[in-house]
Design a protein around this motif. Sequence first.
Motif, PDB file in Angstrom:
ATOM      1  N   VAL B 135      -3.398   3.244 -15.740  1.00 40.72           N
ATOM      2  CA  VAL B 135      -2.246   3.020 -14.826  1.00 40.72           C
ATOM      3  C   VAL B 135      -2.644   3.123 -13.562  1.00 40.72           C
ATOM      4  CG1 VAL B 135      -0.010   3.482 -14.443  1.00 40.72           C
ATOM      5  CG2 VAL B 135      -0.796   3.884 -16.734  1.00 40.72           C
ATOM      6  N   ALA B 136      -3.011   1.705 -12.954  1.00 44.29           N
ATOM      7  CA  ALA B 136      -3.365   1.724 -11.594  1.00 44.29           C
ATOM      8  C   ALA B 136      -2.323   1.464 -10.532  1.00 44.29           C
ATOM      9  CB  ALA B 136      -4.380   0.568 -11.630  1.00 44.29           C
ATOM     10  N   TYR B 137      -2.514   2.073  -9.687  1.00 37.92           N
ATOM     11  CA  TYR B 137      -1.139   1.742  -8.625  1.00 37.92           C
ATOM     12  C   TYR B 137      -1.840   1.793  -6.975  1.00 37.92           C
ATOM     13  CZ  TYR B 137      -2.102   7.121  -7.571  1.00 37.92           C
ATOM     14  OH  TYR B 137      -2.704   8.053  -7.203  1.00 37.92           O
ATOM     15  N   ASN B 138      -1.115   1.178  -6.181  1.00 39.66           N
ATOM     16  CA  ASN B 138      -1.336   1.049  -4.951  1.00 39.66           C
ATOM     17  C   ASN B 138      -0.390   1.695  -4.074  1.00 39.66           C
ATOM     18  OD1 ASN B 138      -1.874   0.213  -2.247  1.00 39.66           O
ATOM     19  ND2 ASN B 138      -2.498  -1.855  -2.936  1.00 39.66           N
ATOM     20  N   VAL B 235      -2.409  -5.600  -8.247  1.00 39.57           N
ATOM     21  CA  VAL B 235      -2.118  -4.142  -7.668  1.00 39.57           C
ATOM     22  C   VAL B 235      -2.986  -3.874  -6.399  1.00 39.57           C
ATOM     23  CG1 VAL B 235      -2.670  -1.642  -8.314  1.00 39.57           C
ATOM     24  CG2 VAL B 235      -1.834  -3.534 -10.005  1.00 39.57           C
ATOM     25  N   LYS B 236      -4.159  -4.388  -6.223  1.00 37.90           N
ATOM     26  CA  LYS B 236      -4.966  -4.098  -5.186  1.00 37.90           C
ATOM     27  C   LYS B 236      -4.281  -4.642  -3.884  1.00 37.90           C
ATOM     28  CE  LYS B 236      -9.673  -3.746  -3.884  1.00 37.90           C
ATOM     29  NZ  LYS B 236     -11.004  -3.966  -4.175  1.00 37.90           N
ATOM     30  N   GLN B 237      -3.585  -5.998  -3.820  1.00 40.02           N
ATOM     31  CA  GLN B 237      -2.994  -6.589  -2.769  1.00 40.02           C
ATOM     32  C   GLN B 237      -1.726  -6.012  -2.380  1.00 40.02           C
ATOM     33  OE1 GLN B 237      -3.312 -10.639  -3.610  1.00 40.02           O
ATOM     34  NE2 GLN B 237      -5.050 -10.836  -4.377  1.00 40.02           N
ATOM     35  N   THR B 238      -1.149  -5.496  -3.313  1.00 45.60           N
ATOM     36  CA  THR B 238       0.377  -5.450  -2.982  1.00 45.60           C
ATOM     37  C   THR B 238       0.684  -3.821  -2.879  1.00 45.60           C
ATOM     38  OG1 THR B 238       0.455  -7.069  -4.707  1.00 45.60           O
ATOM     39  CG2 THR B 238       2.568  -6.038  -3.823  1.00 45.60           C
ATOM     40  N   ALA B 239       1.029  -3.767  -1.634  1.00 52.64           N
ATOM     41  CA  ALA B 239       1.608  -1.953  -1.567  1.00 52.64           C
ATOM     42  C   ALA B 239       2.790  -2.008  -2.573  1.00 52.64           C
ATOM     43  CB  ALA B 239       1.953  -1.896   0.170  1.00 52.64           C
ATOM     44  N   LEU B 255      -9.519   0.986  -7.745  1.00 53.56           N
ATOM     45  CA  LEU B 255      -8.031   1.320  -7.547  1.00 53.56           C
ATOM     46  C   LEU B 255      -7.957   2.879  -8.126  1.00 53.56           C
ATOM     47  CD1 LEU B 255      -7.024  -1.768  -9.609  1.00 53.56           C
ATOM     48  CD2 LEU B 255      -6.704  -1.388  -7.186  1.00 53.56           C
ATOM     49  N   ASN B 256      -6.771   3.356  -7.614  1.00 48.92           N
ATOM     50  CA  ASN B 256      -6.500   4.518  -7.937  1.00 48.92           C
ATOM     51  C   ASN B 256      -5.591   4.674  -9.379  1.00 48.92           C
ATOM     52  OD1 ASN B 256      -7.035   6.136  -5.698  1.00 48.92           O
ATOM     53  ND2 ASN B 256      -5.342   5.595  -4.844  1.00 48.92           N
ATOM     54  N   ALA B 257      -6.107   5.527 -10.560  1.00 43.44           N
ATOM     55  CA  ALA B 257      -5.495   5.624 -11.712  1.00 43.44           C
ATOM     56  C   ALA B 257      -4.654   6.885 -11.766  1.00 43.44           C
ATOM     57  CB  ALA B 257      -6.437   5.532 -12.955  1.00 43.44           C
ATOM     58  N   ALA B 258      -3.473   6.747 -12.081  1.00 42.51           N
ATOM     59  CA  ALA B 258      -2.408   7.755 -12.473  1.00 42.51           C
ATOM     60  C   ALA B 258      -2.716   8.934 -13.673  1.00 42.51           C
ATOM     61  CB  ALA B 258      -1.009   7.170 -12.702  1.00 42.51           C
ATOM     62  N   LYS B 259      -2.814  10.149 -13.441  1.00 39.86           N
ATOM     63  CA  LYS B 259      -2.822  11.075 -14.372  1.00 39.86           C
ATOM     64  C   LYS B 259      -1.777  10.795 -15.221  1.00 39.86           C
ATOM     65  CE  LYS B 259      -5.464  14.325 -11.918  1.00 39.86           C
ATOM     66  NZ  LYS B 259      -5.430  15.857 -11.416  1.00 39.86           N
TER      67      LYS B 259
END
Lengths: 332, 368
Positions: B135-138, B235-239, B255-259
Amino acid sequence: MSQQSLTTTPAGAQGAGGGGALPRGSRLGAEKLFRGLATAAGSTVLVIIVAIAAFLIVQAVPALRADSENFFTFQSWFANDDPPKFGIAAIAFGTVLTSALALIMAVPVALGIALCLTHYAHRRVASTLGFFIDLLAAVPSVVFGLWGRDYFRGPVGDFSKFLHDHFGWIPLFGGGGPYGNSILLGSIVLAIMVLPIVTSLSREVFAQTPAQNEEAALALGATKWEMIRTAVLPYGKPGIIASVMLGLGRALGETIALALTLGAVYNVSFDLLGTGGNTIAANIALKFAEANPTGRSALIASGLVLFAITLVVNMTARAIVYRRREFVGGAA
Amino acid sequence: MNLKRPGILAAIAAATLALAACGSDNTSNAPSDSGSAAKPTIDCKTGSLTAQGSTAQGNAMDEWIKAYGQACSGASINYKGTGSGAGIQAFTANTADFAGSDSALKAGDEQTKADARCTGGKAINLPMVIGPIAVAYNLDGVKNLQLKPATLAKIFAGTVKTWDDAAIKADNPSASLPSTPITAVHRSDSSGTTENFTKYLKATAPTDWTTDASKDWKAAGGQGAAKSDGVAAAVKQTAGAIGYVEYSFVQVNSLNAAKIQNGAGEYVALDDKSAAKAVAGAQVGGTGDDLSLKIDYATKEAGAYPIVLVTYEIVCSKGTPADKLPLLKSFLGFVASKDGQAKLSQFGYAPLPDTLQTKVTASINNMA
């Protein structure tokens, strides 16, 4: 000398009356052969069209039978489900909407470029610019799609926000953020792709305006703009329509660039800014790989609809060009 | 595409090493490719195989085929990532020797048709590649996002709309969350990743996730993007964006992945080990040599990351043409071996857990 040589031509040719030798047996055969080949080439087009239509219909029928929703009014596409539920409404609407928007944006610019190249720009500048326009036509659509997705989405998103903030009262711009893959983004990318086609064709047409027409207009005291309005544009009208239709053909069938830049939302909505948009061709590209047999059949059914839309558009264009033919004296 | 980068880097590194080695007086053979230096013991066979299917295991297949080709000459193996549906169709129509699929053959029509191709046997599913779904987030300034399944479901269902929503705050008591609106990005194409992700949401958060699990995204709202690559890019482009992608796309795009909270109540970060633990707890649903898995998404296994996608190879238990069988068994045997599985982790896949690996190897040996 020359006269003498003429009169000494073989007796067989004298009956022809017109100087041309009557084809002898073998040449008559060649004539027939060529005629046959040309006719065959011409009818190939018809055969291919009929074959495609037959293929689409045969493949589409099973899914249309299995569809548990109304194919023409249902807006979602769950063709792999059991029972399958899918309808053409949203994607057919999206196809027509994005293509229409693309043309609205592209055609005025394209005509402007074409007029600039033929009537305003210096010859050398014109040929350089023309070269770049043609180059634009050679860029593969996936490149436009990736560019739209990775670089153009940000600016278009900012522009969308601006439109929404200032013109939000117009329903078209009513969609609040977040702004990402939208109909606006897709149709701008599409407009850029259509631009070179419309430009190249209408440039050719404008360049063929008879010099007498232009000079006559100028001699009557017309300014350059008036000359273009009274001589060049009317003469080129059928050509312009033909070029627009060719551009529309490309826009309707464009697949991968739109698959990358539209939001793939299945609804009928005029909201240009929010996440949305989908087209028949993009939907086929996105769904085909993982589709089960019914799903594939359903996608082919949607292809049949696209085929029908294209056919109607082309026939309409033909009709328009045909009706205006006598007005411009056979320029079409 | 981007996944090839590690390969290029490795090649550059190898070339640099080789150049450096030239300077000195080297007598040993330059270990130009350290990856394949320790040649796995493969029982080499010759012939040709064509296969197609799941794109999710495409990179793994490419790597295995390359490794097999380096170790064995005279074998030509071809895997095309055409999609699971297309792979199963090709297998059924006898144009593919095996198929890669993101889900096991469905009982009924799909299984019967595939069985018909296997004279004297049936079509079986061999779990081979474990692809964790990240689950990647920005979100600026938030590094260790933690999410309960219910919160995740609410985000993707559109009921949680901003990052400072109470539900997210409850999962992340120590983080300072901005009021940025959430852009939930989903796959616009049909995909096994969507199917597994929605299965997970449906199983773990049935009250918050009410749409059916399916290859097609059925929830309203959110933003669609084509393929994993498109989701990662969005995901990378959109805050404020969040999306689900295969693990490798998180690594490649940094990217950051959620725990994600598992059934035992702990928030687990995604890596190949935590994902493999979830599969170790899975039950085998198939009978005999068929090893289709039932994944327990609410796994209580300690340290298990619960959102995983298992992709299968679909083969005939009996009835593979005699000219194909030796190579097929040899290749799949290598793929299922410890050496074969060990090649996966650098591409964002997780290796098969030991118990399952033993079973898969046994099933391959039973093929006739």
